[in-house]
Design an enzyme around this catalytic site. Structure first.
Site, PDB file in Angstrom:
ATOM      1  N   ALA A 248      -0.786   3.551 -11.277  1.00  0.00           N
ATOM      2  CA  ALA A 248      -1.543   4.151 -10.181  1.00  0.00           C
ATOM      3  C   ALA A 248      -1.975   3.173  -9.090  1.00  0.00           C
ATOM      4  CB  ALA A 248      -2.760   4.865 -10.744  1.00  0.00           C
ATOM      5  N   ALA A 249      -2.421   1.980  -9.462  1.00  0.00           N
ATOM      6  CA  ALA A 249      -3.011   1.070  -8.472  1.00  0.00           C
ATOM      7  C   ALA A 249      -1.953   0.643  -7.449  1.00  0.00           C
ATOM      8  CB  ALA A 249      -3.582  -0.161  -9.168  1.00  0.00           C
ATOM      9  N   PRO A 250      -2.369   0.461  -6.184  1.00  0.00           N
ATOM     10  CA  PRO A 250      -3.731   0.577  -5.642  1.00  0.00           C
ATOM     11  C   PRO A 250      -4.143   1.984  -5.234  1.00  0.00           C
ATOM     12  CG  PRO A 250      -2.272  -0.239  -3.946  1.00  0.00           C
ATOM     13  CD  PRO A 250      -1.419  -0.056  -5.178  1.00  0.00           C
ATOM     14  N   GLY A 251      -3.313   2.990  -5.500  1.00  0.00           N
ATOM     15  CA  GLY A 251      -3.804   4.356  -5.378  1.00  0.00           C
ATOM     16  C   GLY A 251      -3.304   5.169  -4.203  1.00  0.00           C
ATOM     17  N   SER A 252      -2.337   4.655  -3.440  1.00  0.00           N
ATOM     18  CA  SER A 252      -1.823   5.430  -2.300  1.00  0.00           C
ATOM     19  C   SER A 252      -1.267   6.778  -2.757  1.00  0.00           C
ATOM     20  CB  SER A 252      -0.719   4.655  -1.582  1.00  0.00           C
ATOM     21  OG  SER A 252      -1.230   3.460  -1.060  1.00  0.00           O
ATOM     22  N   LYS A 253      -0.450   6.710  -3.800  1.00  0.00           N
ATOM     23  CA  LYS A 253       0.186   7.945  -4.275  1.00  0.00           C
ATOM     24  C   LYS A 253      -0.788   8.757  -5.129  1.00  0.00           C
ATOM     25  CE  LYS A 253       4.517   5.427  -4.129  1.00  0.00           C
ATOM     26  NZ  LYS A 253       4.059   4.017  -4.208  1.00  0.00           N
TER      27      LYS A 253
ATOM     28  N   ASP B 234      -1.486  -0.169 -21.029  1.00  0.00           N
ATOM     29  CA  ASP B 234      -0.049  -0.230 -20.811  1.00  0.00           C
ATOM     30  C   ASP B 234       0.473   1.207 -20.829  1.00  0.00           C
ATOM     31  OD1 ASP B 234       2.740  -0.400 -21.105  1.00  0.00           O
ATOM     32  OD2 ASP B 234       2.585  -2.322 -22.147  1.00  0.00           O
TER      33      ASP B 234
ATOM     34  N   CYS C 132      10.871   1.332  -5.386  1.00  0.00           N
ATOM     35  CA  CYS C 132      11.198   0.904  -4.025  1.00  0.00           C
ATOM     36  C   CYS C 132      12.239  -0.205  -4.124  1.00  0.00           C
ATOM     37  CB  CYS C 132       9.948   0.451  -3.279  1.00  0.00           C
ATOM     38  SG  CYS C 132       8.977  -0.788  -4.136  1.00  0.00           S
TER      39      CYS C 132
ATOM     40  N   ASP D  85       5.940   6.003 -10.794  1.00  0.00           N
ATOM     41  CA  ASP D  85       6.327   5.138  -9.673  1.00  0.00           C
ATOM     42  C   ASP D  85       6.133   3.707 -10.159  1.00  0.00           C
ATOM     43  OD1 ASP D  85       6.927   4.738  -6.760  1.00  0.00           O
ATOM     44  OD2 ASP D  85       4.975   3.761  -6.847  1.00  0.00           O
TER      45      ASP D  85
END
Lengths: 172, 303
Positions: free
Chosen positions: B107-112, B157, B230, B177
């Protein structure tokens, strides 16, 4: 254990607030009822705004608001957002909760002109007149044509003290 | 640019691919619907004197040709979040509904993560997991600035993600992601060329397989998992899908996106993959003037 033999707050853990004082087991812990009453009485925010949210304590007096509900204590590292600082004489709303829920407020809101809002955001205190209650006020300013809640200021002795946390301060 | 040489056999126009990889990427912001409408955010950008243009393929995305995203009023209020344009794709493809239970495995840093919460109108539950303790605070900070209240954060993890704090109930959807070699971010960070190594790719691939496998395990039958990176390396993309298709009950499904793309590859350096990996999408920088990206959509089928 606390003085009265009951459990004490565990600062690293999320515990759901008890509904009322009658259900409280941890000394000094705020209750859901008291939190709803605080927002309603001081800022005029209707209790229904928080109907689908649960409230939690992690850290001494640090309350969190969470849209869902899970088992308490919760073995997680974050639960919604910080909402209030309690276990002190005057409870203090967070900047984040002010921005998220402050548009429902009807009193103890102070609207700043743009230049004063910039000073406030930068973390600077400023002298200004306010004929309402002293204490923690929700600070708003105009953005895109409407008032928008920005953060919390402490009004005392003719001065509005910026409570914007260091990490949120900006020079615009 | 040895890293890019490696992918020339895969791209339709190697010269345009190379040229695009050398161009810097414009800043972009996503409008956060938890706190603002697109119209109000656009007014605030205009009032702040910030040049902006709406991306034609996504209604909540603005490009900022001249400015950084962070120093303006709409950002301070959490109306905007700086996010690379193509990276809004996986949450859009996952398309969570209000009230659902969704896992963001990395998740981090949380954009998605915050984009998922916004798509759900900040209702239901998003569980955001990250393995790196130093990235938990930025995740929490971004979520708070954007007004997200339906997020529970776990530090673990993702390969061993525990449902125990959440009643053991499986998710409706999961976003995977994964950490990757980031080749596709070369336009904003040329260091990826210097740090590139085959060992790195192979190491990442092992972790990615474990995370995607866990995501399929913790998602209900009929639920959706989106896998994205990416990076261009098939080892981190199609090979990961191929591995999980063979290990867990799931299938790759077709989906449409409003960006030019090419299908996943079924052969790479002597390896062949399940033909279904063609349903994944490869996005190269020259196709839409974005960063590079890979995205696949899976349905959990049950045993």
């Amino acid at each position: 254990m606390s003085d009265d033999g009951g459990p004490t707050n565990v600062g690293t853990r999320f515990d759901r607030l008890p509904a009322t004082a009658a259900e409280r087991t941890v000394s000094g812990r705020a209750t859901r009822e008291a939190v709803l009453a605080f927002w309603a009485n001081r800022y005029g925010i209707d209790r229904a705004v928080f109907a689908d949210h649960s409230f939690w304590e992690r850290g001494a007096g640090k309350l969190w608001v969470f849209r869902d509900d899970i088992d308490s204590p919760a073995e997680v590292q974050g639960l919604g957002m910080t909402v209030l600082r309690t276990r002190q004489e005057h409870w203090k709303p967070t900047l984040e909760a002010t921005q998220r829920f402050g548009r429902h407020a009807t009193r103890n809101c102070i609207r700043l002109p743009q230049s004063a809002a910039e000073q406030f955001l930068a973390g600077r205190d400023q002298s200004l007149d306010w004929d309402g209650d002293w204490g923690y006020l929700l600070v708003t300013h105009e953005l895109a044509g409407d008032p928008e809640p920005l953060g919390v200021g402490l009004y005392v002795h003719g001065e509005l003290r910026s409570m914007v946390p260091k990490g949120r301060r900006r020079e615009l | 640019m040895s890293m890019l040489d490696r992918y020339e056999p895969l791209v339709d126009d190697p010269d345009r691919f190379r040229a695009a990889c050398r161009r810097p990427l414009p800043h972009a912001v996503r409008v956060n619907s938890i706190k603002s409408s697109v119209a109000r955010a656009e007014t605030a950008l205009t009032d702040a004197g910030i040049a902006h243009e709406r991306a034609d393929w996504h209604p909540r995305l603005f490009r900022l040709p001249e400015d950084q995203p962070g120093a303006n009023w709409p950002y301070v209020h959490g109306w905007l979040h700086g996010q690379e344009e193509v990276s809004v794709l996986p949450a859009t493809v996952l398309s969570p509904e209000p009230g659902e239970r969704v896992w963001d495995a990395c998740a981090a840093p949380g954009s998605k993560t915050t984009q998922l919460a916004a798509l759900m109108n900040d209702t239901g539950l998003v569980v955001g997991t990250d393995a790196n303790v130093g990235r938990i605070a930025p995740l929490r900070s971004n979520a708070e600035r954007l007004g997200v209240t339906n997020l529970a954060i776990t530090h673990e993890d993702a390969r061993n993600h525990s449902l125990r704090p959440f009643d053991g109930t499986p998710y409706d959807r999961a976003l995977v992601d994964v950490p990757c070699s980031c080749e596709g971010t070369v336009r904003k960070n040329s260091d990826v060329l210097e740090e590139w190594s085959l060992d790195r790719i192979e190491g990442a691939s092992g972790v990615q397989r474990g995370i995607l496998r866990r995501a399929v395990e913790v998602t209900r039958e009929g639920g959706t998992v989106v896998y994205s990176t990416c990076t261009f390396a098939p080892e981190e993309n199609e090979a990961v899908l191929d591995f999980v298709l063979g290990k867990r009950s799931c299938r790759l499904v077709d989906f449409d996106i409003p960006l030019d793309h090419t299908p996943g590859v079924t052969e790479w350096q002597g390896d062949t993959f399940d033909p279904a990996v063609r349903r994944a999408k490869r996005i190269y920088p020259h196709q839409n003037d974005t960063g590079g990206f890979f995205c696949a959509k899976l349905e959990v089928t049950g045993s």
